[in-house]
Design a protein around this motif. Structure first.
Motif, PDB file in Angstrom:
ATOM      1  N   ASP A  19      80.160  11.521  -3.093  1.00 15.91           N
ATOM      2  CA  ASP A  19      79.716  12.658  -3.794  1.00 15.91           C
ATOM      3  C   ASP A  19      78.556  12.753  -4.722  1.00 15.91           C
ATOM      4  O   ASP A  19      77.663  13.585  -4.603  1.00 15.91           O
ATOM      5  CB  ASP A  19      81.019  12.987  -4.874  1.00 15.91           C
ATOM      6  CG  ASP A  19      82.257  13.098  -4.272  1.00 15.91           C
ATOM      7  OD1 ASP A  19      82.114  13.137  -2.866  1.00 15.91           O
ATOM      8  OD2 ASP A  19      83.279  13.392  -4.797  1.00 15.91           O
ATOM      9  N   LYS A  20      78.168  11.516  -5.215  1.00 17.63           N
ATOM     10  CA  LYS A  20      76.893  11.238  -5.839  1.00 17.63           C
ATOM     11  C   LYS A  20      75.992  11.431  -5.028  1.00 17.63           C
ATOM     12  O   LYS A  20      74.601  12.055  -5.436  1.00 17.63           O
ATOM     13  CB  LYS A  20      77.055  10.047  -6.728  1.00 17.63           C
ATOM     14  CG  LYS A  20      77.797  10.030  -7.983  1.00 17.63           C
ATOM     15  CD  LYS A  20      77.103   9.896  -9.094  1.00 17.63           C
ATOM     16  CE  LYS A  20      77.903  10.378 -10.577  1.00 17.63           C
ATOM     17  NZ  LYS A  20      78.937   9.472 -10.643  1.00 17.63           N
ATOM     18  N   ALA A  21      75.805  11.043  -3.805  1.00 20.72           N
ATOM     19  CA  ALA A  21      74.964  10.749  -2.832  1.00 20.72           C
ATOM     20  C   ALA A  21      74.587  12.382  -2.179  1.00 20.72           C
ATOM     21  O   ALA A  21      73.521  12.697  -2.016  1.00 20.72           O
ATOM     22  CB  ALA A  21      75.397   9.989  -1.549  1.00 20.72           C
ATOM     23  N   LYS A  22      75.735  12.854  -2.029  1.00 22.23           N
ATOM     24  CA  LYS A  22      75.572  14.512  -1.612  1.00 22.23           C
ATOM     25  C   LYS A  22      74.870  15.278  -2.485  1.00 22.23           C
ATOM     26  O   LYS A  22      74.028  16.108  -2.394  1.00 22.23           O
ATOM     27  CB  LYS A  22      77.029  14.897  -1.354  1.00 22.23           C
ATOM     28  CG  LYS A  22      77.509  14.343   0.069  1.00 22.23           C
ATOM     29  CD  LYS A  22      78.790  15.145   0.569  1.00 22.23           C
ATOM     30  CE  LYS A  22      79.564  14.154   1.620  1.00 22.23           C
ATOM     31  NZ  LYS A  22      80.933  14.700   1.538  1.00 22.23           N
ATOM     32  N   ASP A  23      75.381  15.328  -3.939  1.00 24.90           N
ATOM     33  CA  ASP A  23      74.724  15.783  -5.103  1.00 24.90           C
ATOM     34  C   ASP A  23      73.161  15.539  -4.749  1.00 24.90           C
ATOM     35  O   ASP A  23      72.405  16.536  -5.000  1.00 24.90           O
ATOM     36  CB  ASP A  23      75.040  15.353  -6.501  1.00 24.90           C
ATOM     37  CG  ASP A  23      76.584  16.161  -6.764  1.00 24.90           C
ATOM     38  OD1 ASP A  23      77.055  17.133  -6.012  1.00 24.90           O
ATOM     39  OD2 ASP A  23      77.032  15.602  -7.696  1.00 24.90           O
ATOM     40  N   TYR A  24      72.831  14.156  -4.702  1.00 26.48           N
ATOM     41  CA  TYR A  24      71.575  14.007  -4.817  1.00 26.48           C
ATOM     42  C   TYR A  24      70.625  14.702  -3.680  1.00 26.48           C
ATOM     43  O   TYR A  24      69.616  15.191  -3.835  1.00 26.48           O
ATOM     44  CB  TYR A  24      71.048  12.547  -4.806  1.00 26.48           C
ATOM     45  CG  TYR A  24      69.727  12.170  -4.568  1.00 26.48           C
ATOM     46  CD1 TYR A  24      69.049  11.947  -5.855  1.00 26.48           C
ATOM     47  CD2 TYR A  24      69.421  11.347  -3.449  1.00 26.48           C
ATOM     48  CE1 TYR A  24      67.748  11.517  -5.806  1.00 26.48           C
ATOM     49  CE2 TYR A  24      67.967  10.820  -3.059  1.00 26.48           C
ATOM     50  CZ  TYR A  24      67.209  10.939  -4.203  1.00 26.48           C
ATOM     51  OH  TYR A  24      66.023  10.430  -4.392  1.00 26.48           O
ATOM     52  N   VAL A  25      71.576  14.587  -2.277  1.00 31.53           N
ATOM     53  CA  VAL A  25      70.448  14.949  -1.144  1.00 31.53           C
ATOM     54  C   VAL A  25      70.172  16.570  -0.987  1.00 31.53           C
ATOM     55  O   VAL A  25      69.528  17.119  -0.431  1.00 31.53           O
ATOM     56  CB  VAL A  25      71.055  14.570   0.306  1.00 31.53           C
ATOM     57  CG1 VAL A  25      71.226  12.932   0.400  1.00 31.53           C
ATOM     58  CG2 VAL A  25      72.386  14.917   0.461  1.00 31.53           C
ATOM     59  N   ARG A  26      71.245  17.345  -1.959  1.00 35.62           N
ATOM     60  CA  ARG A  26      71.020  18.834  -1.991  1.00 35.62           C
ATOM     61  C   ARG A  26      69.774  18.944  -2.534  1.00 35.62           C
ATOM     62  O   ARG A  26      69.193  20.289  -2.355  1.00 35.62           O
ATOM     63  CB  ARG A  26      72.265  19.128  -2.805  1.00 35.62           C
ATOM     64  CG  ARG A  26      73.460  19.369  -2.052  1.00 35.62           C
ATOM     65  CD  ARG A  26      74.518  20.028  -2.676  1.00 35.62           C
ATOM     66  NE  ARG A  26      75.721  19.677  -1.982  1.00 35.62           N
ATOM     67  CZ  ARG A  26      76.733  19.094  -2.667  1.00 35.62           C
ATOM     68  NH1 ARG A  26      76.742  18.680  -3.620  1.00 35.62           N
ATOM     69  NH2 ARG A  26      77.926  18.575  -1.730  1.00 35.62           N
TER      70      ARG A  26
END
Ligand code: AMP
Ligand code: GLY
Length: 413
Positions: free
Chosen positions: A127-134
Motif C-alpha cells: 500500500d505504501k509503495a502504491k501511494d508513492y508511485v501515484r
C-alpha cells in the motif's frame, strides 16, 4: 591440478575452455555442464545448488580449485561451506554475495559510499509503495529485492503498470520471498555496459569492457531475454568511463564491503547506464556475466588460473593482464519459441565445419551430448563467437559461422 567448475551454461563452457589453456591444469570437471563442456571437461551430474554433493565430490576427487559460475549457489553459501572444509574455491562468501542477492543492500551501500546511482525508495508494504508511485514521474522502475533470474525488474510506463508490478511482486509473490521488499527508482536513460573486475577483497584487476544485448530482435526490439549476444570491448566505454567506473563505483564498493567485515573476493560486475550526467550504477553482480564472459575470455592472453589463484590468495596487487587487441562478438543461437515455450531435443549439425574456421569458437549453453550427437536442451542453445581485427570483421565472421550451424527452429539476431 584438478579444477571443478560449477554451472552448466555458455559462461561455464567459456570458463572451462580458458582454464584448459593453463599449463598446470591436468583435469577439469563441470557440474553439471553441457554438450560443449563434455569435450573439454568431464561432466558430473550434480546440480549447482546441491552444496553437499559438490563438497563430497571435491573431497573425493581431491579437487585443487573450484570456480563457481552462477549466482544461486553463491547466495546459498557454497563458498563458505567449501572454505570450512579447507577446499580451495573462487567466489564471494554468502555475506559478500548480498551485493547481488539483495538489491536493497547494494542501494544502501551505494548511498553510504556515494556511488552514483538512480534515486530510490524502499518499501516493505504494497500500500505504501502504491501511494508513492501515484505521485511519481513516469516511467519508474520497480525492482524485487532478491534474486529473480533477471526477471525482477519492471520499467513501468504509467501508474497502472506500476501498481500491477507492485501487486505481482509483493502480493502475488511472483518471485517468492525475493519480493518481500521492493525498490522504486528513477528511470535512467542511456546506453548500458558491463565492467567486470576480479577482486581479492582489497585490490582489483579489471577485465575488458563488454556490452550484452538483451532484446530478442535486431535494433533492440522485441521482448527481453537472458541475453542474445555480447561484444567486447564496448565502444561506448571510453577510457574515462572505464576508469571513472573503477574509481567511483567499484573502488568504493570494495572498500565498503571490507569495512562491513564482508570483503568481496571473486568477481565484481558493475552494470552501468551511461547517462547524460555520466555513468550510474544499475546493479552489481558477484559472478562472471553471461553472455559477456563468452566475448571477453577469447581476448584474454594471460593465464586465467593464475589470476584466480592470486584473487584467492589476496595477491592481486600489481597483477596485470594481457589482452589481444581484437574485437570479439558472441551471438546466441536460440530454440524456436524462446524466450517463450520452446522445443527441445533437436539435433544440431554443422559444428564440425565451424571448428575449422579461424578464430571462431562455439560455447554451448543448452545442449547435451548423446552418442556423439549434440542435441538442444534449453532456450539459449549456443554462443557462436568470433574474433576480428575490428568489430565489423568479427561480426562478419560470426554470422558466417552461424549460417553453418543448423537445428530446427534456430533463430538469432
Ligand atoms: P538490474 O538487474 O537492476 O540491472 O536491472 C535489469 C535491467 O533493468 C537493467 O539491465 C536495465 O536494462 C533495466 N534497469 C534497471 N534499473 C533501471 C533504471 N533505474 N533505469 C532504467 N533501466 C533500468
Ligand atoms: N548479462 C547479464 C548478466 O550476466 O547478468
Amino acid at each position: 591440478m584438478k579444477v571443478l567448475i560449477i554451472g552448466q551454461g555458455g559462461r561455464e563452457h567459456a570458463l572451462a575452455w580458458k582454464v584448459k589453456k593453463s599449463p598446470r591444469v591436468k583435469r577439469i570437471y563441470c557440474a553439471s555442464g553441457n554438450g560443449g563442456t563434455a569435450r573439454v571437461a568431464a561432466n558430473v551430474p550434480i546440480r549447482s545448488d546441491d552444496t553437499k554433493a559438490l563438497m563430497r565430490f571435491a573431497e573425493d576427487e581431491k579437487i585443487d580449485l573450484t570456480i563457481v559460475g552462477p549466482e544461486a549457489p553463491l547466495a546459498l553459501g557454497v563458498v563458505d561451506s567449501f572454505r570450512e572444509k579447507g577446499l580451495r574455491v573462487f567466489g564471494p562468501t554468502k555475506a559478500a554475495s548480498a551485493l547481488e542477492s539483495s538489491k536493497i543492500f547494494t542501494k544502501l551501500l551505494a548511498r553510504d559510499m556515494r556511488i552514483p546511482t538512480a534515486d530510490f525508495e524502499i518499501f516493505d508494504k504494497p500500500d505504501k509503495a502504491k501511494d508513492y508511485v501515484r505521485s511519481q514521474k513516469y516511467p519508474v522502475v520497480i525492482k524485487a529485492d532478491g534474486l529473480a533470474q533477471g526477471k525482477g525488474v519492471i520499467v513501468a510506463k504509467d501508474k497502472n503498470e506500476a501498481e500491477s508490478a507492485i501487486d505481482r511482486i509483493m502480493v502475488e509473490k511472483a518471485f517468492g520471498h525475493a519480493g518481500d521488499r521492493i525498490i522504486v527508482e528513477e528511470c535512467l536513460r542511456g546506453e548500458e555496459a558491463s565492467i567486470i573486475v576480479i577482486s581479492d577483497g582489497e585490490n582489483v584487476v579489471p577485465l575488458a569492457s563488454s556490452q550484452d544485448h538483451k532484446r530478442l530482435h535486431d535494433g533492440d526490439k522485441g521482448p527481453n531475454t537472458g541475453g542474445m549476444g555480447a561484444y567486447s570491448p564496448a565502444p561506448v566505454v571510453t577510457d574515462k568511463i572505464f576508469s571513472g567506473t573503477i574509481t567511483d563505483m567499484i573502488g568504493p564498493a570494495i572498500r565498503g564491503m571490507k569495512e562491513k567485515g564482508a570483503p568481496l573476493s571473486g568477481v565484481l560486475y558493475a552494470g552501468i547506464m551511461i547517462t547524460e550526467n555520466g555513468p550510474k550504477l544499475l546493479e552489481f553482480n558477484v559472478r562472471f556475466g553471461d553472455p559477456e564472459t563468452q566475448a571477453i575470455l577469447p581476448r584474454l592472453e594471460s593465464d586465467f588460473v593464475e589470476m584466480i589463484e592470486a584473487s584467492i590468495d589476496g595477491l592481486l596487487k600489481g597483477h596485470e593482464l594481457a589482452w589481444n587487441d581484437k574485437s570479439c562478438v558472441s551471438v546466441v543461437m536460440a530454440s524456436g519459441g524462446y524466450p517463450g515455450k520452446y522445443e527441445k531435443e533437436k539435433k544440431i549439425t554443422g559444428l564440425d565445419k565451424v571448428r575449422k574456421l579461424k578464430e571462431t569458437f562455439v560455447f554451448h549453453a543448452g545442449t547435451k551430448l548423446v552418442d556423439n550427437n549434440v542435441l538442444t536442451t534449453g532456450g539459449r542453445v549456443l554462443n557462436v563467437v568470433a574474433l576480428g581485427s575490428d568489430i565489423k570483421e568479427a561480426i562478419d565472421k560470426v554470422y558466417l559461422a552461424c549460417g553453418e550451424i543448423k537445428f530446427e527452429g534456430a533463430h538469432y539476431r
